[in-house]
Design an enzyme around this catalytic site. Structure first.
Site: not given
Ligand code: DOR
Ligand code: ZN
Ligand code: ZN
Length: 446
Positions: A63, A95, A146, A181, A237, A310, A314, A330
């Site tokens: 991401h 996303n 996705k 997912h 994942h 993955d 944040h 995340g």
């Molecule tokens: O842990 C996660 N973080 N799972 C997700 O499906 C989204 C991702 C995120 O974009 O932060």
């Molecule tokens: Zn992800």
């Molecule tokens: Zn995911």
């Protein structure tokens, strides 16, 4: 002829073997692999002093954020983290803000990325609102779709099995994978709502909501729908024993299926999550120990095709809240993945062949990244140099990612990416980013 660069005195991973050789690189490609005596002339020679040279890793689950979420990560910081981790190509998740789910948003994202990336980047798209746009999105260059089953993110109604079936038929004609997912929204929301009503707001509640059953339900539902089509589903994942077993059954029945898991499901359990707290919260969450053993077995038996990070950064401030439901889930993973895997090579649980297969060859094959994934003449010169003996401690304060935390902080690891070349250009040297932004290539599906 004079070539751009020669990497001398390497132990390079070529055709499933580690061989003593030199590599000549010209115009971004591997020009020649051979003995030093057979190298063409060059003005730039780097003596790698017998270090291991691997095809650059390809992380298919990242991401990168940027745009409306640039405060979490941007193309520059995210691809710097990739380069620092020995990763030369990443596939970016959709996303975002705006969600990548149309020709317009994809084009916009590529335009922002172009000037900022240090490694190669390909893009996922969510399904569009208007299914007619699906083909145009692929023509614009998305590498895959996705499908986020935990919550409505894209334009396709995830509660509607018929809509999913039609979407699968369309993408199977386009011959692109659908990455999934696998957490079932209905099962998840039902559990979550009940827990919220009962005022359960802690990690235990999160674990109850994101149960193994929620993963398995999504996997089984999609397998049933996909069985009527020729779609290629790639499960992201995978974290549970029964989730993996359902995929193995599907594979055995001849369906076009692949799957990945991530280092945090291989190295961490619920006990670690409880010890570390919400900082380690991911979706799906870490599991009980028996799942970990099953996943390692899945790797050993090649049921698991790919390892991906993955990487989901944040800001630290969003990793804590009074209620677990308000915590952003995340964790960053680009800078820890390879050292963690190399450490397992020292311990004998993985081989270099496993790492190359799981993080270079298979990703290139499954996502059709032409000219990448292995070291051979004519391929892109995406290369990582590894020092297998370098012991160090994971220290998130040194991350290039904006997310400076990790559940692996303080872990002693052995083995480190020390140089990363992307398209023949040195991008990372001993943790330092030495390449120019914009050096990476936008990967468009042909
Ligand atoms: O842990 C996660 N973080 N799972 C997700 O499906 C989204 C991702 C995120 O974009 O932060
Ligand atoms: Zn992800
Ligand atoms: Zn995911």
């Amino acid at each position: 002829m004079i070539v751009d660069l020669v990497l001398s005195n390497t132990k390079a991973y070529i055709d499933n073997e580690i061989v003593n050789c030199s590599l000549a690189i010209n115009q971004g490609k591997i020009f020649k692999i051979g003995t030093e005596a057979n190298m063409p002339r060059t003005d730039t020679k780097i003596d790698l002093k017998n270090l291991l040279v691997l095809p650059g890793l390809i992380d298919v689950h990242v991401h990168l954020r940027d745009e409306g979420k640039a405060y979490k990560e941007d193309f520059c910081s995210g691809t710097a983290a990739a380069a620092a981790g020995g990763i030369t190509t990443v596939l970016d998740m959709p996303n975002n803000k705006p969600v990548t789910m149309s020709v317009e948003t994809l084009r916009g994202r590529m335009k922002v990325a172009e000037r900022k990336i240090l490694v190669n980047v390909g893009f996922y798209s969510e399904f569009p609102k208007n299914m007619k746009e699906t083909e145009e999105i692929i023509r614009e260059g998305a590498v895959a779709f996705k499908l986020y089953m935990a919550e409505q993110v894209g334009g396709l109604n995830i509660d509607d099995d018929y809509a999913l079936l039609e979407a699968f038929k369309t993408v199977s004609r386009l011959k692109v994978p659908v990455a999934i997912h696998a957490e079932d929204k209905t099962a998840l929301k039902k559990a979550e709502d009940e827990l919220k009503r009962a005022n359960c707001n802690d990690i235990e509640a999160f674990l109850k909501a994101h149960s193994e059953k929620v993963e398995v339900t999504a996997v089984e539902r999609l397998l049933n729908i996909a069985a009527q089509t020729n779609v290629h589903m790639h499960f992201c994942h995978i974290s549970t024993e029964n989730g993996l077993n359902a995929i193995i059954d599907g594979k055995k029945s001849g369906m076009k299926l692949t799957c990945e898991t991530t280092p945090h499901y291989l190295f961490l359990s619920v006990d670690d999550l409880r010890r570390i707290g919400t900082l380690a919260l991911t979706m799906p969450p870490m599991r009980e120990k028996h799942h970990i053993a099953t996943l390692w077995n899945g790797i050993k038996n090649s049921w698991i095709d790919i390892l991906a990070s993955d990487h989901a950064p944040h800001p630290l401030g969003q990793k804590e809240a009074k209620s677990v439901w308000d915590v952003k889930v995340g964790i960053p993973g680009l800078e820890t993945t390879l050292p963690l895997l190399l450490t397992e090579v020292k311990r004998g649980r993985l081989s270099i062949t496993d790492i190359v297969r799981l993080m270079s060859e298979k990703p290139a094959e499954i996502f059709r990244l032409k000219g990448r994934g292995c070291l051979k003449e004519g391929n892109n010169a995406d290369v990582v140099v590894v020092d297998l003996d370098r012991k160090h401690k994971i220290d998130s304060s040194r991350f290039h990612s904006k997310a400076k935390y990790s559940p692996f902080d303080g872990w002693n690891v052995e083995g480190k990416p020390v140089k990363t070349f992307v398209g023949g250009r040195l991008i990372m040297d001993e943790e330092e980013i030495v390449g120019e932004v914009g050096s990476g290539e936008i990967i468009r599906r042909e």
